[in-house]
Design a protein around this motif. Structure first.
Motif, PDB file in Angstrom:
ATOM      1  N   PHE A 155     -66.682  50.033  23.715  1.00  0.00           N
ATOM      2  CA  PHE A 155     -65.824  50.128  22.537  1.00  0.00           C
ATOM      3  C   PHE A 155     -64.643  49.182  22.693  1.00  0.00           C
ATOM      4  O   PHE A 155     -63.804  49.347  23.581  1.00  0.00           O
ATOM      5  CB  PHE A 155     -65.364  51.567  22.315  1.00  0.00           C
ATOM      6  N   HIS A 156     -64.574  48.192  21.815  1.00  0.00           N
ATOM      7  CA  HIS A 156     -63.557  47.159  21.929  1.00  0.00           C
ATOM      8  C   HIS A 156     -62.148  47.708  21.720  1.00  0.00           C
ATOM      9  O   HIS A 156     -61.179  47.131  22.206  1.00  0.00           O
ATOM     10  CB  HIS A 156     -63.842  46.038  20.932  1.00  0.00           C
ATOM     11  N   SER A 157     -62.032  48.807  21.008  1.00  0.00           N
ATOM     12  CA  SER A 157     -60.715  49.406  20.794  1.00  0.00           C
ATOM     13  C   SER A 157     -60.113  49.919  22.098  1.00  0.00           C
ATOM     14  O   SER A 157     -58.898  50.044  22.226  1.00  0.00           O
ATOM     15  CB  SER A 157     -60.811  50.553  19.790  1.00  0.00           C
ATOM     16  N   SER A 158     -60.971  50.232  23.073  1.00  0.00           N
ATOM     17  CA  SER A 158     -60.507  50.756  24.355  1.00  0.00           C
ATOM     18  C   SER A 158     -60.202  49.659  25.363  1.00  0.00           C
ATOM     19  O   SER A 158     -59.752  49.966  26.469  1.00  0.00           O
ATOM     20  CB  SER A 158     -61.564  51.705  24.951  1.00  0.00           C
ATOM     21  N   TYR A 159     -60.461  48.418  25.023  1.00  0.00           N
ATOM     22  CA  TYR A 159     -60.108  47.324  25.920  1.00  0.00           C
ATOM     23  C   TYR A 159     -58.590  47.214  26.013  1.00  0.00           C
ATOM     24  O   TYR A 159     -57.855  47.756  25.174  1.00  0.00           O
ATOM     25  CB  TYR A 159     -60.698  46.007  25.420  1.00  0.00           C
ATOM     26  N   THR A 160     -58.114  46.528  27.020  1.00  0.00           N
ATOM     27  CA  THR A 160     -56.684  46.299  27.111  1.00  0.00           C
ATOM     28  C   THR A 160     -56.209  45.539  25.876  1.00  0.00           C
ATOM     29  O   THR A 160     -57.020  44.955  25.146  1.00  0.00           O
ATOM     30  CB  THR A 160     -56.353  45.492  28.376  1.00  0.00           C
ATOM     31  N   GLY A 208     -58.703  43.072  23.855  1.00  0.00           N
ATOM     32  CA  GLY A 208     -59.078  43.179  22.447  1.00  0.00           C
ATOM     33  C   GLY A 208     -58.718  41.929  21.668  1.00  0.00           C
ATOM     34  O   GLY A 208     -59.447  41.517  20.762  1.00  0.00           O
ATOM     35  N   GLY A 209     -57.596  41.300  22.042  1.00  0.00           N
ATOM     36  CA  GLY A 209     -57.210  40.054  21.388  1.00  0.00           C
ATOM     37  C   GLY A 209     -58.187  38.926  21.676  1.00  0.00           C
ATOM     38  O   GLY A 209     -58.457  38.088  20.801  1.00  0.00           O
ATOM     39  N   ILE A 210     -58.737  38.879  22.892  1.00  0.00           N
ATOM     40  CA  ILE A 210     -59.716  37.853  23.239  1.00  0.00           C
ATOM     41  C   ILE A 210     -60.974  38.019  22.383  1.00  0.00           C
ATOM     42  O   ILE A 210     -61.527  37.044  21.862  1.00  0.00           O
ATOM     43  CB  ILE A 210     -60.058  37.926  24.735  1.00  0.00           C
ATOM     44  N   ALA A 211     -61.441  39.260  22.234  1.00  0.00           N
ATOM     45  CA  ALA A 211     -62.613  39.512  21.381  1.00  0.00           C
ATOM     46  C   ALA A 211     -62.333  39.111  19.942  1.00  0.00           C
ATOM     47  O   ALA A 211     -63.184  38.509  19.270  1.00  0.00           O
ATOM     48  CB  ALA A 211     -63.010  40.986  21.464  1.00  0.00           C
ATOM     49  N   MET A 212     -61.133  39.415  19.450  1.00  0.00           N
ATOM     50  CA  MET A 212     -60.770  39.080  18.085  1.00  0.00           C
ATOM     51  C   MET A 212     -60.684  37.562  17.893  1.00  0.00           C
ATOM     52  O   MET A 212     -61.153  37.019  16.896  1.00  0.00           O
ATOM     53  CB  MET A 212     -59.437  39.735  17.727  1.00  0.00           C
ATOM     54  N   LEU A 213     -60.069  36.874  18.858  1.00  0.00           N
ATOM     55  CA  LEU A 213     -59.939  35.422  18.766  1.00  0.00           C
ATOM     56  C   LEU A 213     -61.304  34.749  18.788  1.00  0.00           C
ATOM     57  O   LEU A 213     -61.506  33.730  18.120  1.00  0.00           O
ATOM     58  CB  LEU A 213     -59.072  34.898  19.907  1.00  0.00           C
TER      59      LEU A 213
END
Length: 567
Positions: free
Chosen positions: A359-364, A368-373
């Motif tokens: 779950f990407h929401s649980s990443y640091t 989460g910003g890296i996944a979004m970028l």
């Protein structure tokens, strides 16, 4: 063996497998899209739909084919969901509400596969197999077909005597035939690999049946009901076609979809297989494999860089809980650990897949910003099936234009002049998705009703909304998993973002391909920029990061960057 060393070995094994498949698959796809021969079953399909597969289409005709086919897909899938309660194999599930049916239809036809529903609690066997799984094939094939038009735009010239599909002169601006490209993409590429891949997943333990709802065990004094499904066959095309929609709500973290560590690595391999191999196809079709290698190097460099950054954020957690768990394990499957989960997260967000095994929401905050970028770059490293290649070629045109401005030369790429018309079309392509993401996010944050769907406040709550529209407009489909998106507002607006984010850029890609196909080739000179060299690869990486950074940095600063710096 330490978790980090295990992660490195998995990454090396994945790169090795992709390297072995790169050349044969890339060459095969080049032959598929260059051949004038039609299989018998393909001829039957052309006759059934009344299409002439040898007609060489100009870009407006090709676009009409793409839009008409996709519109029919949206309508069919919408009606299938609305009629689910009357269909056999519905497992007792009722018909899908209108706003959610629209959202799901738009999602799967646009190759996004955003899901505002729990698959095992909402969709019966007929909708899953005849609706969603079919769209997984054809939406991926549409993306590949559009990518081939841009490749042909570079490969075709106005040289006398040069002819294309069906004997039509290349100077007419023909880009191939949409119906032929669509059918070949499904029958000759996606379907054969999917059959083999499904058998591998079944051997790993993924389920493949049409079982009804049944009790699977007793837990904490109660019983749990579960249903079966044709999971393995849908799972393989979900990853191979960079679709991402899970049969179950837990997606690829569910053991029925992703049973063990080997199947997890195999699914990452499927996600990256075709997008990377298409660079070889590109090189073969334009007559220079080195050009394909330059594009490949750009994609691989960004992908590996993002994996290393994600590892740095997720392994280097501070505090007793992080140290005891070996890193940021919240929201991650213990079967896969931080290393494999991070590779999956980067791969699924740098492509337009959207499948998740954590779950990407649980990443640091920074993770989460890296996944979004990764999505905000345009999902071009390596990007979605087809869409990643044409997105990267658009960025290459922008990079060539910038290089031309710096040295005072007319920009050229692959023997084609990048003039005013070409650069305007490329610029319009780049502006569509950021405009959708930022405008819809601003509207959602300014209204009361969408805010009630946020389970978190502050920077993380803003990240949930920004991630949702980034995922929808970029045709990714993954979610931060902390946002209740099953509302009329989010179903409607994300549905619109998915459709506009998929098909409006295609208009500019096809128009650009038509413009390039009508040009005469420009011979290379001593002053021509060598776009197959490492220098251009470095320039291209820089242009990509700067364009995305300047566009999204203010929004990222309000969400994941603020959260990460405050941690």
């Amino acid at each position: 063996m330490t978790p980090f060393l295990a992660a490195v070995l998995q990454l090396v094994a994945l790169i090795g497998a992709l390297a072995l498949a790169y050349r044969p698959l890339g060459d095969h796809m080049a032959r598929v899209y260059s051949s004038d021969r039609h299989l018998r079953v393909e001829r039957w399909m052309y006759r059934a739909i009344g299409a002439d597969p040898d007609a060489d289409m100009r870009w407006p005709a090709y676009l009409r084919g793409v839009l008409a086919f996709s519109a029919a897909g949206v309508l069919f899938l919408y009606l299938l969901q609305r009629l689910q309660g009357s269909l056999p194999g519905s497992l007792g599930f009722s018909s899908i509400d209108p706003d959610q049916a629209f959202n799901t239809a738009a999602s799967f036809v646009s190759n996004t596969n955003w899901q505002s529903y729990s698959g095992e609690q909402a969709m019966g066997h007929v909708v899953q197999t005849a609706g969603l799984a079919v769209q997984n094939f054809v939406s991926a094939a549409v993306g590949m077909a559009v990518a081939m038009t841009l490749v042909r735009g570079f490969a075709r010239t106005r040289a006398q005597g040069s002819t294309g599909l069906g004997g039509a002169p290349h100077g007419t601006g023909g880009l191939g035939n949409f119906w032929a490209d669509l059918v070949r993409g499904v029958l000759r590429i996606l379907l054969p690999i999917s059959v083999v891949g499904a058998l591998v997943l079944v051997a790993c333990g993924a389920i493949q049946n049409f079982a009804g709802i049944h009790e699977v065990g007793r837990f904490t004094g109660g019983s749990q009901q579960w249903n079966g499904g044709a999971v393995a066959s849908q799972e393989v095309i979900k990853e191979l076609g960079t679709n991402g929609g899970g049969y179950f709500n837990a997606n690829s973290s569910h053991p029925f979809e992703n049973p063990n560590g080997f199947s997890n690595l195999f699914e990452i391999f499927l996600i990256l297989l075709i997008p990377f191999a298409l660079t070889r196809t590109f090189g073969r079709m334009v007559g220079s494999v080195r050009q394909g290698y330059a594009v490949l190097a750009t994609m691989v460099g960004i992908w590996i860089g993002f994996v290393l950054l994600m590892w740095a954020t997720e392994f280097a957690g501070h505090g007793p809980a992080f140290e005891a768990a070996g890193g940021a394990m919240e929201g991650k499957e213990t079967r896969f650990g931080i290393g494999a989960s991070s590779i999956f997260a980067v791969s699924t967000t740098l492509t337009s897949t959207g499948a998740v095994d954590s779950f990407h929401s649980s990443y640091t905050g920074l993770g989460g910003g890296i996944a979004m970028l990764g999505m905000q770059l345009g999902e071009i490293a390596p990007g979605g099936v087809g869409s990643g290649l044409y997105g990267m070629l658009i960025m290459a045109i922008i990079a060539v234009f910038i290089a031309g401005l710096m040295v005072g030369r007319t920009p050229e790429y692959l023997g084609k002049k990048i003039g005013t018309r070409e650069i305007k079309l490329a610029a319009c392509y780049l502006l569509v998705t950021p405009a959708l993401v930022l405008c819809f996010t601003a509207a959602a944050m300014s209204l009361d009703t969408p805010a009630h769907s946020m389970t978190n406040s502050g920077a993380h709550g803003f990240s949930e909304v920004l991630y949702a529209y980034t995922s929808g407009a970029n045709n990714n489909g993954s979610a931060f998993a902390g946002l209740n998106a099953d509302t009329q507002w989010f179903n409607t607006t994300i549905g619109l973002a998915m459709l506009l984010g998929r098909f409006v850029p295609m208009v500019f890609v096809l128009a650009l391909a038509g413009s390039l196909a009508q040009q005469r080739p420009i011979p290379a000179t001593a002053g021509t920029l060598r776009t197959e060299k490492p220098l251009f690869t470095g320039l291209l990486v820089g242009v990509i990061m700067i364009v995305a950074g300047l566009t999204y940095f203010p929004a990222l600063a309000l969400g994941p960057l603020a959260e990460g710096l405050a941690a």
